[in-house]
Design an enzyme around this catalytic site. Structure first.
Site, PDB file in Angstrom:
ATOM      1  N   ARG A 247     -19.241  -1.553  45.026  1.00  0.00           N
ATOM      2  CA  ARG A 247     -18.129  -1.242  44.138  1.00  0.00           C
ATOM      3  C   ARG A 247     -17.439  -2.553  43.748  1.00  0.00           C
ATOM      4  O   ARG A 247     -16.615  -3.074  44.495  1.00  0.00           O
ATOM      5  CB  ARG A 247     -17.149  -0.308  44.851  1.00  0.00           C
ATOM      6  CG  ARG A 247     -16.223   0.449  43.903  1.00  0.00           C
ATOM      7  CD  ARG A 247     -15.074   1.063  44.672  1.00  0.00           C
ATOM      8  NE  ARG A 247     -14.101   0.053  45.031  1.00  0.00           N
ATOM      9  CZ  ARG A 247     -13.477  -0.030  46.196  1.00  0.00           C
ATOM     10  NH1 ARG A 247     -13.704   0.836  47.138  1.00  0.00           N
ATOM     11  NH2 ARG A 247     -12.606  -1.007  46.424  1.00  0.00           N
ATOM     12  N   HIS A 251     -10.917   0.533  43.939  1.00  0.00           N
ATOM     13  CA  HIS A 251     -11.218   1.946  44.211  1.00  0.00           C
ATOM     14  C   HIS A 251     -10.796   2.826  43.034  1.00  0.00           C
ATOM     15  O   HIS A 251     -11.540   3.680  42.578  1.00  0.00           O
ATOM     16  CB  HIS A 251     -10.508   2.385  45.494  1.00  0.00           C
ATOM     17  CG  HIS A 251     -10.631   3.850  45.780  1.00  0.00           C
ATOM     18  ND1 HIS A 251     -11.821   4.424  46.155  1.00  0.00           N
ATOM     19  CD2 HIS A 251      -9.721   4.846  45.711  1.00  0.00           C
ATOM     20  CE1 HIS A 251     -11.636   5.723  46.305  1.00  0.00           C
ATOM     21  NE2 HIS A 251     -10.369   6.010  46.047  1.00  0.00           N
ATOM     22  N   TYR A 260      -7.770  -5.978  51.157  1.00  0.00           N
ATOM     23  CA  TYR A 260      -8.687  -5.676  52.258  1.00  0.00           C
ATOM     24  C   TYR A 260     -10.074  -6.333  52.164  1.00  0.00           C
ATOM     25  O   TYR A 260     -10.897  -6.156  53.045  1.00  0.00           O
ATOM     26  CB  TYR A 260      -8.859  -4.147  52.410  1.00  0.00           C
ATOM     27  CG  TYR A 260      -9.289  -3.423  51.145  1.00  0.00           C
ATOM     28  CD1 TYR A 260     -10.634  -3.378  50.769  1.00  0.00           C
ATOM     29  CD2 TYR A 260      -8.359  -2.783  50.327  1.00  0.00           C
ATOM     30  CE1 TYR A 260     -11.025  -2.720  49.616  1.00  0.00           C
ATOM     31  CE2 TYR A 260      -8.741  -2.127  49.170  1.00  0.00           C
ATOM     32  CZ  TYR A 260     -10.070  -2.097  48.827  1.00  0.00           C
ATOM     33  OH  TYR A 260     -10.465  -1.441  47.682  1.00  0.00           O
TER      34      TYR A 260
HETATM   35  C1  LIG Z   1     -11.002  15.623  51.930  1.00  0.00           C
HETATM   36  C2  LIG Z   1     -10.405  14.319  51.466  1.00  0.00           C
HETATM   37  N1  LIG Z   1      -9.965  13.437  52.385  1.00  0.00           N
HETATM   38  C3  LIG Z   1      -9.442  12.254  51.993  1.00  0.00           C
HETATM   39  C4  LIG Z   1      -9.350  11.948  50.656  1.00  0.00           C
HETATM   40  C5  LIG Z   1      -8.755  10.606  50.217  1.00  0.00           C
HETATM   41  N2  LIG Z   1      -9.834   9.736  49.729  1.00  0.00           N
HETATM   42  C6  LIG Z   1     -10.020   9.568  48.402  1.00  0.00           C
HETATM   43  S1  LIG Z   1     -11.304   8.559  48.098  1.00  0.00           S
HETATM   44  C7  LIG Z   1     -11.623   8.318  49.724  1.00  0.00           C
HETATM   45  C8  LIG Z   1     -12.761   7.423  50.163  1.00  0.00           C
HETATM   46  C9  LIG Z   1     -14.101   7.891  49.694  1.00  0.00           C
HETATM   47  O1  LIG Z   1     -15.069   6.901  49.881  1.00  0.00           O
HETATM   48  P1  LIG Z   1     -16.578   7.125  49.493  1.00  0.00           P
HETATM   49  O2  LIG Z   1     -17.014   8.507  49.878  1.00  0.00           O
HETATM   50  O3  LIG Z   1     -17.362   6.008  50.085  1.00  0.00           O
HETATM   51  O4  LIG Z   1     -16.602   7.085  47.911  1.00  0.00           O
HETATM   52  P2  LIG Z   1     -16.226   5.922  46.890  1.00  0.00           P
HETATM   53  O5  LIG Z   1     -14.754   6.062  46.593  1.00  0.00           O
HETATM   54  O6  LIG Z   1     -16.572   4.608  47.520  1.00  0.00           O
HETATM   55  O7  LIG Z   1     -17.022   6.187  45.665  1.00  0.00           O
HETATM   56  C10 LIG Z   1     -10.719   9.026  50.508  1.00  0.00           C
HETATM   57  C11 LIG Z   1     -10.703   9.013  51.984  1.00  0.00           C
HETATM   58  C12 LIG Z   1      -9.818  12.908  49.722  1.00  0.00           C
HETATM   59  N3  LIG Z   1      -9.805  12.666  48.414  1.00  0.00           N
HETATM   60  N4  LIG Z   1     -10.358  14.068  50.153  1.00  0.00           N
END
Ligand SMILES: Cc1ncc(C[n+]2csc(CCOP(=O)(O)OP(=O)(O)O)c2C)c(N)n1
Length: 346
Positions: A247, A251, A260
Site C-alpha cells: 500500500r 490507509h 507508523y
Molecule cells: C470489523 C471491523 N473491525 C475493525 C475495523 C477498522 N478497520 C478499518 S480498516 C482496518 C484494517 C484492515 O486492514 P487489511 O485487512 O489489511 O486491509 P487494507 O486496509 O490494508 O486494505 C481496520 C482494523 C473495521 N472496519 N471493521
C-alpha cells in the site's frame, strides 16, 4: 511450508519468458490498469477539494485488483472491500456511480442493474461468508457464476475469514478468495498480524489450492485468477489467491502513514510500480510508446470529466436519506434518526 510466487515480469517490466497472453490482450489489460490509476489520482484531488468523502486509495495495488477483475465474466460477481475501487471499475461500475459512492451520496449506493458488484464492505471480513452465500445461491439457481471476494491481510485474522473458507471448501463453492497482502492493516505490519509467512499456506488447512502471485505483475495476477475462476466454474471449488503487493498510499485520505512507517520501505515498492511495469513490458514488446501513452491519458481524462459532470448533475440528497436504505423496514432507532433529521430541516 511456503508456496512459490508466480511471476511473468521482472521488476522493470522485462518478461521473464514467454507470456501467456497475446499483445492485444495485454494492451487491453494495460488500458484497464491505467484507467484505474487515473481514477485514483483524480479521486485524491477531488477529496482534497471537498468533492469526495473519506477515500481509500489503492495506489500500488492496481494489478492485484484489475488482474482478477479481467479474469471474470460480466455474469460473475465481485465482492469488494473499501480498497477495491480498481476492481469495481474494471468489472463495470460506472465512474459517475463510483464518484457518488465515495461522495457518500445515496444515489451512488444503487449500482446499476446488470453490474454484479456488491457494495464496498467496510466492516472487515463480513464480506467473506456473504460471498460464499452468493456463490452457493448461483448453484441453487442453476447459474454458472463465479464469485471473486477480496480481503486484506489484516482481514484474514477475523473469524469470518475462517468460517467462510471452511464453508466454501466443504460445499465446493465457486469462489476465488483474493487476499491483497499489502503489508499493512492501517498501522499494523503483516508480520505482527500472523505467524505464517504466506496467507496462502493456510489453504492447506482448508483442503483447497493456495496460490501466491506477485501482486504488482498484472500478467501473473490475471493468469492465476483465470485458472482459479476456471477451476471454480468447472466444479473444482474455491481457491485462496494471495497477491503480494504494497500500500503505497495512506490507509485512507484521513491517514498519515508517517506516524507508523518510514519512507524508505515505501520507496522500495515504488520502484516495483505495477502500472509502470506493465507499460515497460508493452514497450519491450514494441506495441507501446510515449505518444500512445499520452493519447490514452487524454482519453481517460475526458472520460473522467464527463463522469464527474454526470455525478455533479445528481440532485443533492436529502439528509434523512442516509438512514432510509439500511433495512427494508426501518427499525425504531432508524425511524427516530429519520424523524430527527426531517425535523432539523424544517
Ligand atoms: C470489523 C471491523 N473491525 C475493525 C475495523 C477498522 N478497520 C478499518 S480498516 C482496518 C484494517 C484492515 O486492514 P487489511 O485487512 O489489511 O486491509 P487494507 O486496509 O490494508 O486494505 C481496520 C482494523 C473495521 N472496519 N471493521
Amino acid at each position: 511450508m511456503d508456496v512459490d510466487t508466480l511471476r511473468y515480469l521482472q521488476d522493470d517490466g522485462t518478461p521473464l519468458g514467454e507470456l501467456p497472453f497475446p499483445p492485444e490482450k495485454l494492451l487491453s489489460g494495460y488500458r484497464a490498469l491505467r484507467r484505474a490509476r487515473h481514477f485514483d489520482e483524480r479521486a485524491l484531488v477531488l477529496q482534497r477539494q471537498g468533492k469526495l468523502g473519506v477515500y481509500p486509495p489503492f495506489r500500488g495495488q492496481e494489478a492485484a485488483q484489475v488482474g482478477v477483475a479481467l479474469a471474470l465474466e460480466k455474469t460473475d460477481w465481485l465482492v469488494p472491500s473499501y480498497r477495491e475501487t480498481a476492481a469495481a471499475l474494471t468489472h463495470g461500475l460506472p465512474i459517475a456511480t463510483t464518484i457518488l459512492y465515495w461522495r457518500a451520496d445515496p444515489s451512488g449506493w444503487r449500482f446499476p442493474e446488470g453490474v454484479r458488484i456488491l457494495p464496498f464492505y467496510i466492516p472487515i471480513a463480513t464480506q467473506i461468508p456473504q460471498a460464499v452465500g452468493v456463490a452457493q445461491a448461483g448453484k441453487y439457481h442453476g447459474e454458472n457464476w463465479v464469485v471473486a471476494a477480496f480481503i486484506g491481510d489484516g482481514g484474514t485474522s477475523e473469524g469470518d475469514f475462517h468460517e467462510g473458507l471452511n464453508f466454501a471448501s466443504v460445499f465446493g463453492a465457486p469462489v476465488v478468495f483474493v487476499v491483497q497482502n499489502n503489508g499493512w492493516a492501517i498501522s499494523v505490519p503483516t508480520e505482527k498480524q500472523m505467524k505464517v509467512r504466506r496467507v496462502a499456506s493456510r489453504a492447506q488447512g482448508y483442503g483447497i489450492p493456495g496460490v501466491v502471485v506477485d501482486g504488482n505483475d498484472l500478467v501473473a495476477v490475471w493468469k492465476a485468477a483465470q485458472e482459479a475462476v476456471e477451476r471454480a466454474r468447472s466444479g473444482g471449488g474455491p481457491t485462496l489467491l494471495e497477491a503480494l503487493t504494497y500500500r503505497i498510499a495512506p490507509h485512507t485520505s484521513s491517514d498519515d502513514p508517517g506516524r507508523y512507517r518510514t519512507e524508505e520501505q515505501t520507496e522500495v515498492w515504488k520502484r516495483k510500480d505495477p502500472v509502470m511495469r506493465m507499460r515497460r513490458c508493452l514497450e519491450y514488446l514494441g506495441v507501446w510508446d510515449e505518444q500512445r501513452e499520452s493519447a490514452l491519458v487524454e482519453e481517460l481524462e475526458t472520460e473522467l470529466l464527463a463522469a464527474l459532470e454526470e455525478a455533479d448533475r445528481s440532485p443533492e440528497p436529502a439528509p434523512w436519506s442516509i438512514v432510509e436504505e439500511v433495512f427494508a423496514e426501518m427499525n425504531p432507532d432508524q425511524r427516530a434518526a429519520w424523524e430527527y433529521l426531517q425535523g432539523g430541516m424544517r
